[in-house]
Design a protein around this motif. Structure first.
Motif, PDB file in Angstrom:
ATOM      1  N   ALA A 175       0.816  -1.219   0.000  1.00  0.00           N
ATOM      2  CA  ALA A 175       0.000   0.000   0.000  1.00  0.00           C
ATOM      3  C   ALA A 175       0.854   1.275   0.000  1.00  0.00           C
ATOM      4  O   ALA A 175       0.337   2.357  -0.257  1.00  0.00           O
ATOM      5  CB  ALA A 175      -0.919   0.019   1.219  1.00  0.00           C
ATOM      6  N   LEU A 176       2.147   1.145   0.277  1.00  0.00           N
ATOM      7  CA  LEU A 176       3.026   2.311   0.364  1.00  0.00           C
ATOM      8  C   LEU A 176       4.028   2.388  -0.784  1.00  0.00           C
ATOM      9  O   LEU A 176       4.953   3.199  -0.756  1.00  0.00           O
ATOM     10  CB  LEU A 176       3.781   2.302   1.697  1.00  0.00           C
ATOM     11  CG  LEU A 176       2.927   2.329   2.956  1.00  0.00           C
ATOM     12  CD1 LEU A 176       3.808   2.291   4.194  1.00  0.00           C
ATOM     13  CD2 LEU A 176       2.016   3.543   2.976  1.00  0.00           C
ATOM     14  N   GLU A 177       3.848   1.567  -1.805  1.00  0.00           N
ATOM     15  CA  GLU A 177       4.829   1.504  -2.887  1.00  0.00           C
ATOM     16  C   GLU A 177       4.838   2.756  -3.757  1.00  0.00           C
ATOM     17  O   GLU A 177       3.837   3.453  -3.900  1.00  0.00           O
ATOM     18  CB  GLU A 177       4.573   0.285  -3.770  1.00  0.00           C
ATOM     19  CG  GLU A 177       4.929  -1.012  -3.086  1.00  0.00           C
ATOM     20  CD  GLU A 177       4.733  -2.224  -3.983  1.00  0.00           C
ATOM     21  OE1 GLU A 177       4.441  -2.061  -5.188  1.00  0.00           O
ATOM     22  OE2 GLU A 177       4.882  -3.350  -3.463  1.00  0.00           O
ATOM     23  N   SER A 178       6.011   2.987  -4.332  1.00  0.00           N
ATOM     24  CA  SER A 178       6.225   4.023  -5.336  1.00  0.00           C
ATOM     25  C   SER A 178       7.014   3.366  -6.468  1.00  0.00           C
ATOM     26  O   SER A 178       6.892   2.149  -6.662  1.00  0.00           O
ATOM     27  CB  SER A 178       6.986   5.206  -4.718  1.00  0.00           C
ATOM     28  OG  SER A 178       7.103   6.254  -5.662  1.00  0.00           O
ATOM     29  N   VAL A 179       7.826   4.119  -7.188  1.00  0.00           N
ATOM     30  CA  VAL A 179       8.582   3.543  -8.305  1.00  0.00           C
ATOM     31  C   VAL A 179       9.924   3.004  -7.829  1.00  0.00           C
ATOM     32  O   VAL A 179      10.223   1.828  -7.982  1.00  0.00           O
ATOM     33  CB  VAL A 179       8.763   4.577  -9.443  1.00  0.00           C
ATOM     34  CG1 VAL A 179       9.623   4.015 -10.555  1.00  0.00           C
ATOM     35  CG2 VAL A 179       7.402   4.983  -9.995  1.00  0.00           C
ATOM     36  N   HIS A 180      10.760   3.857  -7.229  1.00  0.00           N
ATOM     37  CA  HIS A 180      12.089   3.403  -6.805  1.00  0.00           C
ATOM     38  C   HIS A 180      12.093   3.027  -5.329  1.00  0.00           C
ATOM     39  O   HIS A 180      11.233   3.449  -4.557  1.00  0.00           O
ATOM     40  CB  HIS A 180      13.154   4.471  -7.091  1.00  0.00           C
ATOM     41  CG  HIS A 180      12.942   5.737  -6.345  1.00  0.00           C
ATOM     42  ND1 HIS A 180      12.271   6.805  -6.872  1.00  0.00           N
ATOM     43  CD2 HIS A 180      13.303   6.107  -5.095  1.00  0.00           C
ATOM     44  CE1 HIS A 180      12.223   7.778  -5.994  1.00  0.00           C
ATOM     45  NE2 HIS A 180      12.838   7.376  -4.893  1.00  0.00           N
ATOM     46  N   THR A 181      13.086   2.219  -4.969  1.00  0.00           N
ATOM     47  CA  THR A 181      13.287   1.779  -3.591  1.00  0.00           C
ATOM     48  C   THR A 181      14.762   1.905  -3.275  1.00  0.00           C
ATOM     49  O   THR A 181      15.602   1.560  -4.103  1.00  0.00           O
ATOM     50  CB  THR A 181      12.843   0.312  -3.420  1.00  0.00           C
ATOM     51  OG1 THR A 181      11.483   0.184  -3.856  1.00  0.00           O
ATOM     52  CG2 THR A 181      12.950  -0.145  -1.981  1.00  0.00           C
ATOM     53  N   ALA A 182      15.080   2.385  -2.080  1.00  0.00           N
ATOM     54  CA  ALA A 182      16.478   2.548  -1.690  1.00  0.00           C
ATOM     55  C   ALA A 182      16.739   1.846  -0.365  1.00  0.00           C
ATOM     56  O   ALA A 182      15.803   1.506   0.375  1.00  0.00           O
ATOM     57  CB  ALA A 182      16.816   4.031  -1.575  1.00  0.00           C
ATOM     58  N   ARG A 183      18.028   1.647  -0.099  1.00  0.00           N
ATOM     59  CA  ARG A 183      18.478   1.092   1.183  1.00  0.00           C
ATOM     60  C   ARG A 183      19.522   2.020   1.774  1.00  0.00           C
ATOM     61  O   ARG A 183      20.402   2.494   1.059  1.00  0.00           O
ATOM     62  CB  ARG A 183      19.113  -0.284   0.977  1.00  0.00           C
ATOM     63  CG  ARG A 183      18.134  -1.336   0.521  1.00  0.00           C
ATOM     64  CD  ARG A 183      18.810  -2.660   0.313  1.00  0.00           C
ATOM     65  NE  ARG A 183      19.306  -3.147   1.602  1.00  0.00           N
ATOM     66  CZ  ARG A 183      20.215  -4.098   1.734  1.00  0.00           C
ATOM     67  NH1 ARG A 183      20.725  -4.676   0.674  1.00  0.00           N
ATOM     68  NH2 ARG A 183      20.612  -4.497   2.923  1.00  0.00           N
ATOM     69  N   ILE A 184      19.402   2.252   3.087  1.00  0.00           N
ATOM     70  CA  ILE A 184      20.394   3.044   3.804  1.00  0.00           C
ATOM     71  C   ILE A 184      20.410   2.615   5.267  1.00  0.00           C
ATOM     72  O   ILE A 184      19.361   2.545   5.904  1.00  0.00           O
ATOM     73  CB  ILE A 184      20.132   4.565   3.675  1.00  0.00           C
ATOM     74  CG1 ILE A 184      21.230   5.372   4.374  1.00  0.00           C
ATOM     75  CG2 ILE A 184      18.764   4.936   4.187  1.00  0.00           C
ATOM     76  CD1 ILE A 184      21.185   6.857   4.121  1.00  0.00           C
ATOM     77  N   ALA A 185      21.570   2.270   5.753  1.00  0.00           N
ATOM     78  CA  ALA A 185      21.779   1.986   7.180  1.00  0.00           C
ATOM     79  C   ALA A 185      20.757   1.006   7.758  1.00  0.00           C
ATOM     80  O   ALA A 185      20.284   1.183   8.869  1.00  0.00           O
ATOM     81  CB  ALA A 185      21.783   3.286   7.975  1.00  0.00           C
ATOM     82  N   GLY A 186      20.379  -0.012   6.995  1.00  0.00           N
ATOM     83  CA  GLY A 186      19.436  -1.006   7.487  1.00  0.00           C
ATOM     84  C   GLY A 186      17.972  -0.651   7.295  1.00  0.00           C
ATOM     85  O   GLY A 186      17.093  -1.430   7.658  1.00  0.00           O
ATOM     86  N   TYR A 187      17.677   0.493   6.724  1.00  0.00           N
ATOM     87  CA  TYR A 187      16.310   0.933   6.467  1.00  0.00           C
ATOM     88  C   TYR A 187      16.015   0.897   4.966  1.00  0.00           C
ATOM     89  O   TYR A 187      16.917   1.073   4.156  1.00  0.00           O
ATOM     90  CB  TYR A 187      16.097   2.383   6.927  1.00  0.00           C
ATOM     91  CG  TYR A 187      16.197   2.614   8.405  1.00  0.00           C
ATOM     92  CD1 TYR A 187      15.178   2.244   9.266  1.00  0.00           C
ATOM     93  CD2 TYR A 187      17.316   3.231   8.953  1.00  0.00           C
ATOM     94  CE1 TYR A 187      15.258   2.491  10.628  1.00  0.00           C
ATOM     95  CE2 TYR A 187      17.413   3.480  10.314  1.00  0.00           C
ATOM     96  CZ  TYR A 187      16.382   3.105  11.147  1.00  0.00           C
ATOM     97  OH  TYR A 187      16.461   3.347  12.500  1.00  0.00           O
ATOM     98  N   PHE A 188      14.732   0.725   4.617  1.00  0.00           N
ATOM     99  CA  PHE A 188      14.338   0.975   3.234  1.00  0.00           C
ATOM    100  C   PHE A 188      13.820   2.401   3.148  1.00  0.00           C
ATOM    101  O   PHE A 188      13.318   2.963   4.119  1.00  0.00           O
ATOM    102  CB  PHE A 188      13.307  -0.045   2.709  1.00  0.00           C
ATOM    103  CG  PHE A 188      11.918   0.080   3.282  1.00  0.00           C
ATOM    104  CD1 PHE A 188      11.073   1.132   2.963  1.00  0.00           C
ATOM    105  CD2 PHE A 188      11.426  -0.912   4.137  1.00  0.00           C
ATOM    106  CE1 PHE A 188       9.792   1.231   3.488  1.00  0.00           C
ATOM    107  CE2 PHE A 188      10.151  -0.822   4.670  1.00  0.00           C
ATOM    108  CZ  PHE A 188       9.334   0.255   4.343  1.00  0.00           C
ATOM    109  N   ILE A 189      13.979   2.981   1.979  1.00  0.00           N
ATOM    110  CA  ILE A 189      13.416   4.294   1.675  1.00  0.00           C
ATOM    111  C   ILE A 189      12.627   4.102   0.390  1.00  0.00           C
ATOM    112  O   ILE A 189      13.204   3.820  -0.663  1.00  0.00           O
ATOM    113  CB  ILE A 189      14.509   5.371   1.480  1.00  0.00           C
ATOM    114  CG1 ILE A 189      15.442   5.446   2.689  1.00  0.00           C
ATOM    115  CG2 ILE A 189      13.873   6.712   1.164  1.00  0.00           C
ATOM    116  CD1 ILE A 189      14.793   5.897   3.985  1.00  0.00           C
TER     117      ILE A 189
END
Length: 165
Positions: free
Chosen positions: A72-86
């Protein structure tokens, strides 16, 4: 005078010792997606080191499932930083706050493609990933800004509003 200079130098050294470099950001994005590239540039302008990894559009759902991004929270791109998804067009300021607070969470998300979010401020005439909104039937773009929320996704997968924009 020497004491004041020495005190000032000590404060500068201590401030420098406390300043940690930002962790690197790995962005998974379908190619070509100009809005995704613009978002990566937004992060770079805020001091992040960003690696953009082009992925086929069909591979993006697998990456989102792997990182536990709620559908339900998806967008186009997905990132990873310090153990979190963005997920999506999250402002750099929200990511910096996340890294400062370090909450127990999966990550941050800006669902969909809100106009005016970082990377979505300008008109992108070519984008094969459905991220472009064409206005005025090809005439000058009519860019409007939308109000949007950055959502914090807890370890249980539940989302709460983290920031309003």
């Amino acid at each position: 005078l020497k004491a004041a200079v020495a005190g000032g130098l000590l404060a500068l050294v201590l401030a420098g010792a406390q300043a940690q470099p930002l962790p690197p950001v790995l962005v998974y994005a379908p190619s070509p997606c100009l809005s995704c590239i613009d978002w990566a540039e937004h992060l770079r302008k805020h001091g992040f080191t960003v690696t953009l990894q082009d992925k086929p559009l069909a591979e993006m759902p697998r990456i989102k499932r792997w990182l536990n991004v709620p559908s339900a929270l998806e967008s186009v791109h997905t990132a990873r930083i310090a153990g979190y998804f963005i997920e999506g067009h999250v402002p750099a300021e929200d990511i910096l706050l996340l890294l400062k607070e370090r909450p127990r969470a999966r990550g941050l998300a800006v669902p969909g493609l809100p106009r005016g979010a970082p990377g979505r401020e300008s008109y992108n005439p070519v984008c094969d990933t459905a991220c472009t909104i064409l206005d005025n039937a090809g005439r000058e773009p009519d860019i409007r800004r939308e109000v949007f929320n950055t959502m914090l996704v807890g370890t249980d997968g539940k989302a709460t509003v983290y920031a309003r924009h």
